[in-house]
Design an enzyme around this catalytic site. Sequence first.
Site, PDB file in Angstrom:
ATOM      1  N   GLU A   1     -27.586  21.251 -44.550  1.00 40.21           N
ATOM      2  CA  GLU A   1     -26.285  21.902 -45.276  1.00 40.21           C
ATOM      3  C   GLU A   1     -25.344  20.594 -45.306  1.00 40.21           C
ATOM      4  OE1 GLU A   1     -24.823  25.046 -43.023  1.00 40.21           O
ATOM      5  OE2 GLU A   1     -25.952  26.902 -44.127  1.00 40.21           O
TER       6      GLU A   1
ATOM      7  N   GLU B   1     -24.522  32.620 -42.682  1.00 38.09           N
ATOM      8  CA  GLU B   1     -25.514  33.453 -42.229  1.00 38.09           C
ATOM      9  C   GLU B   1     -24.909  34.971 -41.815  1.00 38.09           C
ATOM     10  OE1 GLU B   1     -27.104  31.862 -38.567  1.00 38.09           O
ATOM     11  OE2 GLU B   1     -25.085  31.691 -37.708  1.00 38.09           O
TER      12      GLU B   1
ATOM     13  N   ARG C   1     -26.336  42.288 -35.789  1.00 35.04           N
ATOM     14  CA  ARG C   1     -26.428  42.850 -34.443  1.00 35.04           C
ATOM     15  C   ARG C   1     -24.634  43.053 -33.990  1.00 35.04           C
ATOM     16  NH1 ARG C   1     -24.754  38.286 -31.882  1.00 35.04           N
ATOM     17  NH2 ARG C   1     -26.002  36.081 -32.419  1.00 35.04           N
TER      18      ARG C   1
ATOM     19  N   GLU D   1     -20.998  35.588 -41.537  1.00 34.19           N
ATOM     20  CA  GLU D   1     -20.196  34.459 -41.180  1.00 34.19           C
ATOM     21  C   GLU D   1     -20.222  33.368 -42.317  1.00 34.19           C
ATOM     22  OE1 GLU D   1     -21.984  32.549 -37.643  1.00 34.19           O
ATOM     23  OE2 GLU D   1     -21.817  34.413 -36.355  1.00 34.19           O
TER      24      GLU D   1
ATOM     25  N   LYS E   1     -32.457  32.030 -42.181  1.00 29.83           N
ATOM     26  CA  LYS E   1     -31.246  31.331 -43.010  1.00 29.83           C
ATOM     27  C   LYS E   1     -31.747  31.010 -44.384  1.00 29.83           C
ATOM     28  CE  LYS E   1     -28.463  30.021 -38.678  1.00 29.83           C
ATOM     29  NZ  LYS E   1     -29.462  30.797 -37.877  1.00 29.83           N
TER      30      LYS E   1
ATOM     31  N   HIS F   1     -21.301  23.725 -31.015  1.00 27.17           N
ATOM     32  CA  HIS F   1     -21.650  24.872 -31.811  1.00 27.17           C
ATOM     33  C   HIS F   1     -21.657  26.144 -31.124  1.00 27.17           C
ATOM     34  CE1 HIS F   1     -22.717  21.744 -34.925  1.00 27.17           C
ATOM     35  NE2 HIS F   1     -23.309  21.163 -34.071  1.00 27.17           N
TER      36      HIS F   1
END
Length: 641
Positions: free
Chosen positions: A200, A293, A297, A275, A116, A235
């Site tokens: 963050e 991020e 996939r 995202e 990230k 989350h």
Amino acid sequence: MITKLLIANRGEIACRIMRTARAMGVATVAVYSDADAKALHVRSADEAVHIGPSPAAESYLVGAKIIAAAKQTGVDAIHPGYGFLSENADFAQAVIDAGLIWVGPKPSSIRAMGLKDAAKQLMRAAGVPVTPGYDGSDQSVERLTAEAEAIGYPVLIKAVAGGGGKGMRKVDAPADFAAALESCRREAKASFGNDEVLLEKWITSPRHIEVQVFGDAHGNVVHLFERDCSLQRRHQKVIEEAPAPGMDAATREAICAAAVRAAKAVDYEGAGTIEFIADASEGLRADRIFFMEMNTRLQVEHPVTEEITGVDLVEWQLRVASGEPLPKRQEELSINGHAIEARLYAEDPAKGFLPSTGNLKYFDIQPPMRHPARIDTGVEQGAEISPFYDPMIAKIIVHRNSREDAIAALVQNAQGVSCWPVKNNARFLSNLLSDEDYRAGNMTTGLIEAKADTIIPDDVPSPKALGFAAHYFLLEGRVNEPLYPSEDDQERLAAWKAPTGFRLNAEPRKARIALARGNDTFLAEPEYNYRWAEVVSEGLLVRDDGLSHVFTLARHDGTGQASAADGAIIAPMPGKVIAVDVAEGQAVTAGQRLMVLEAMKMEHALTAPFDGVVEGLEVSAGAQVQVDAVLCRVVPAASDE
């Protein structure tokens, strides 16, 4: 074109990939661990290869075993699904080096977006807005603590190699930072083999918006619009939908264009998701949406994109991996209607969403006739919910012309789930979908936590469910009444519909029946209300708007089981003790952490219920424990008086 495909995954996603492969005439090979020997994905494949013991680290995460299975069965390609090795660049390269087709992005793209911190730096260079924070290489506690202070609390600690909500902690105050960092690093190391983190700024009104992108080997990149994945607990996404409520055309154009730039920056091929975190304090605005991020996939929530675009993303994956160009250009893609997906998990919302394991003795998730839905699942009745893997049972997806109609249909499907004895979140999903803020599109990632008291259900049967069960047991042995009488039966059985005791000069006395559900006892008045029910070997199974109960007539022979009320610290699920923070005889205070249990890839702290002294501590770090095992007790300290 690929003619034979190995799916390096299990469960729902393996079954879903096989469905498209079969429609395209592609033969499929499954791999399985000991725990999955009888799994649905194994029986659905054309061939299946055993790859090791139940723990993923000894089977699904061992790339060499999967490549050996591919060579053994003569496949052309390997599809990794999601999770496990899907974003492992070294495994992708090993597949390519073995002369096989990797159904996914180039290893270099995975590496570029896999961490990230590096991904955020790359996105800044590509002109993609990123969340304020710290993603530097200095990982010392002192530097991270200082950076957290500079950012300003609350802050979010995130594992740089993380995903799926693991290795992530919100910290509200400086005093909590060190403990949260330690826990985050430990979980990240166990899940991803990398304990580095980034920080963050915590967005106070956050919405999770993501964009589906797709690229091919010919330089083409398109987006397939956005999804809203804001409804989360711990989350972990619970409900996802497309398009995002409240998204205007200008904001959509800006966020989707940024996603395409992000994909082009890493020369992306295949399916991927960019995202973003949106500050929704003033609605969705392009200048308040930040890159978080990229997932290199297929996503769990990909069906909602498929439903609104009419695109089979797995088919696109197989075609692009075979060297074909993207089947459609950007101008050929459009949004049709609204789609919502709900994740049905084997977990107990009433106990903090702790995973639930065991045999699905009864499992019925068929959509109601008037509310058709798409069901993606990897289990069926009689299957075993294992403690070794993610506890998702199924995904329920609805597609309607409007968001309102989609919500209504999904509520009906959630309420129609029958699942026993494994606990599940169907009633929770129904409550969440019925919440007024969600229906109005005013959700944030904190909605579930903020409304826990009204959204998270207890496990208490409703009066209607109790009334129906009491009615059944009252009539049993008195008349041979079916659970669902025909119209002809109604008149014949009318005398038993409201059983009462008749007395002259007194109010009618209603019968009351003592019912048992496990160790719980309920006293209920009979009521015939047409609840869905079925007689099973253990009693009467009653579906209660998403909850499932099995009732018998009560017996009065108390069990005397240990409970938290008497200070017993009980294992809430099977798992491994990874840390013990106290010793025998140690004084503890209410809420103090006693030990940490790891199960379903997540950490669960067990705390003291009240002030007291630890007694009967017989477990140590590394011990495997079973559900309901008494790990120790907290005994009130002796009074000085």
